[in-house]
Write an enzyme that holds these catalytic residues in place. Structure first.
Site, PDB file in Angstrom:
ATOM      1  N   GLU A 274       0.841  -1.194   0.000  1.00  0.00           N
ATOM      2  CA  GLU A 274       0.000   0.000   0.000  1.00  0.00           C
ATOM      3  C   GLU A 274       0.881   1.252   0.000  1.00  0.00           C
ATOM      4  O   GLU A 274       1.704   1.438   0.898  1.00  0.00           O
ATOM      5  CB  GLU A 274      -0.926   0.036   1.227  1.00  0.00           C
ATOM      6  CG  GLU A 274      -1.917  -1.105   1.319  1.00  0.00           C
ATOM      7  CD  GLU A 274      -3.114  -0.939   0.390  1.00  0.00           C
ATOM      8  OE1 GLU A 274      -3.217   0.113  -0.277  1.00  0.00           O
ATOM      9  OE2 GLU A 274      -3.949  -1.871   0.350  1.00  0.00           O
ATOM     10  N   VAL A 275       0.706   2.086  -1.017  1.00  0.00           N
ATOM     11  CA  VAL A 275       1.414   3.362  -1.130  1.00  0.00           C
ATOM     12  C   VAL A 275       0.393   4.493  -0.985  1.00  0.00           C
ATOM     13  O   VAL A 275      -0.764   4.345  -1.401  1.00  0.00           O
ATOM     14  CB  VAL A 275       2.130   3.476  -2.497  1.00  0.00           C
ATOM     15  CG1 VAL A 275       2.810   4.819  -2.658  1.00  0.00           C
ATOM     16  CG2 VAL A 275       3.141   2.361  -2.661  1.00  0.00           C
TER      17      VAL A 275
END
Length: 312
Positions: A274-275
């Site tokens: 997850e960015v």
């Protein structure tokens, strides 16, 4: 980073029917091109890779061939790595991080591992910068029961037909401000539920499968990515998106049981990355690089365990 408002489709407290889904679908406009951004990039890969069509989405007048990339010199004696991107089409670095891994890093693993990359699982959503598929269904809750939508079913069928023993599966995602501004309100409206706003983590993190979290593997990804971009800190409750922090940047959540893409294989080492692309502390290029760093760190960690284990 919170936002609560009435969604303009449907009646509060009542789940959507066909009319509301059709109204939502009519509001989705193409904003970028899957063919220009993804298909052309795949055509430019070196001859060391084969581009395989494993399915197709037919939404007349639109037709989307679904592609995966495999290394040409396949060795069944080697472990196999699967990278998936664009399960949520709007999560841009998932798609472009997978493509960048193919162009910059994947060839370096050939001879030590077999590589499979499906860079854009949901092209309809990619073009419309949308989380859901055309039927207002979340692809990342659909990788179960043989695949509940075609985006999931096509990939699941193809992977199953190959019979590869997967060692690693990295599924590339983003958490964005639009989750609060658009997608969470839409989801609650669709399901007839009250919106409970959450806090969006500012930074990179990973979600390990709570059924088999492999903490050292998850920590290896964080150690690599923190050299590229910042890691998300826990909120005031010691959590990230409602899940307790296990170590810096690492949480454990359900995967296979909820139909998440990262849980549909039997890979020993699996994770969801997850960015946070909306952070003022990062850039789109850094988000892509963070995804590549996570992929490489995951493969390196897994191969180190295999290559140093006692031979029987």
């Amino acid at each position: 980073m919170t936002n609560a408002h009435f969604y303009p489709i449907g009646t509060p407290g009542q789940p959507w029917g066909d009319a509301e889904r059709a109204q939502w679908r009519a509001a989705q406009q193409r904003q970028r091109s899957y063919f220009d951004d993804v298909v052309i990039a795949l055509e430019q890969l070196p001859d060391d890779f084969d581009v395989v069509q494993y399915g197709q989405l037919d939404h007349a007048p639109d037709h989307y061939p679904l592609f995966a990339v495999v290394n040409r010199d396949w060795n069944p004696a080697l472990p196999t790595v699967l990278v998936t991107g664009g399960v949520h089409g709007y999560e841009t670095s998932g798609v472009h991080g997978a493509l960048q891994f193919l162009s910059d890093k994947a060839l370096g693993y050939v001879g030590r591992a077999n590589v499979i990359v499906a860079p854009c699982v949901s092209p309809w959503g990619y073009e419309r910068i949308q989380r859901w598929n055309r039927e207002a269904i979340d692809p990342n809750r659909s990788f179960r029961d043989g695949g509940q939508i075609e985006e999931a079913a096509s990939l699941m069928r193809w992977i199953a037909s190959r019979g590869d023993a997967l060692l690693v599966h990295l599924d590339l995602h983003e958490t964005t401000d639009s989750d609060l501004q658009e997608f969470d309100p839409a989801r609650c409206a669709r399901d007839g539920k009250e919106l409970v706003p959450e806090t969006i983590p500012d930074g990179f993190y990973v979600i390990g499968n709570s059924e088999d979290p492999q903490p050292a593997f998850q920590q290896a990804l964080i150690a690599a990515v923190e050299k590229v971009t910042h890691i998300a800190p826990a909120d005031a409750n010691g959590e990230l998106v409602g899940m307790p922090l296990q170590s810096p940047g690492v949480v454990w959540g359900e995967s296979r049981s909820i139909g998440a893409c990262a849980g549909f294989t039997d890979a020993r080492y699996a994770t969801t990355t997850e960015v946070y692309p909306d952070s003022p502390r990062t850039t789109p290029a850094e988000c892509n690089q963070a995804q590549v760093a996570a992929i490489c760190a995951g493969i390196d960690f897994a191969l180190a365990q295999v290559e140093t284990s006692p031979k029987r």
